[in-house]
Design an enzyme around this catalytic site. Structure first.
Site, mmCIF file in Angstrom:
data_model
loop_
_atom_site.group_PDB
_atom_site.id
_atom_site.type_symbol
_atom_site.label_atom_id
_atom_site.label_comp_id
_atom_site.label_asym_id
_atom_site.label_seq_id
_atom_site.Cartn_x
_atom_site.Cartn_y
_atom_site.Cartn_z
ATOM 1 C CG HIS A 181 -14.499 -23.521 17.834
ATOM 2 N ND1 HIS A 181 -13.371 -23.863 18.549
ATOM 3 C CD2 HIS A 181 -15.003 -24.671 17.342
ATOM 4 C CE1 HIS A 181 -13.207 -25.178 18.499
ATOM 5 N NE2 HIS A 181 -14.184 -25.688 17.770
ATOM 6 C CG ASP A 208 -2.535 3.171 11.682
ATOM 7 O OD1 ASP A 208 -1.637 3.285 10.812
ATOM 8 O OD2 ASP A 208 -3.717 3.521 11.491
#
EC number: 4.6.1.17
Length: 158
Positions: A78, A129
């Site tokens: 949700h 990263d």
């Protein structure tokens, strides 16, 4: 009573759970994880010498942003009005690496475990990263919910 998966209907099809009739309560969840790396990589990050910039600050912001986007990333989640997301990243020389801990809070009808897990996961991915150029052997590990509170099921701690 046998537990059942709430995201499956009577035919076994996946669907979003209807939380409209649930009471709004204060809800909080904390998740953790870690990125294991070479000692030299950890030192480089802590000294602020990573080529891409401040790894810890960037990973913290990435985790917070990710928590807010959880419903866009996880199909049956949700969209939630989070009131607080915190991401703490601490060195852990014993790994060696960085330990990531995220907490998500709101007052609502459904829990925030997925938001906390998403924050930790994306913070860990961002660390990878930003440091992969010097250490391709980094490993994300131990991503899990460590505690939650609120809602019908009450409080829980790992």
């Amino acid at each position: 009573m046998t537990p059942k998966l709430t995201h499956l209907d009577h035919t076994g099809a996946a669907n979003m759970v209807d939380v409209g009739d649930k009471n709004e309560t204060g809800r909080e969840a904390t998740a953790e994880g870690a990125v294991r790396m070479k000692r030299e990589t950890l030192a480089l990050i802590l000294e602020g010498n990573a080529a891409k910039g401040d790894v810890i600050a960037t990973a913290r912001i990435a985790g917070i942003m990710a928590a807010k986007k959880t419903a866009e990333l996880i199909p049956l989640c949700h969209p939630l009005m989070l009131t607080k997301v915190s991401v703490d990243i601490e060195p852990e020389p014993a790994l060696p690496g960085l330990r990531v801990r995220a907490t998500a809070k709101l007052k609502g009808r459904t829990g925030v475990e997925m938001e906390a897990l998403t924050a930790v996961s994306v913070a860990c991915l961002t660390i990878y990263d930003m440091a992969k150029a010097v250490d391709r052997h980094m490993e994300m590990t131990g991503i899990r919910v460590v505690e939650k509170s609120g809602g019908k099921s009450g409080d829980w701690k790992a």
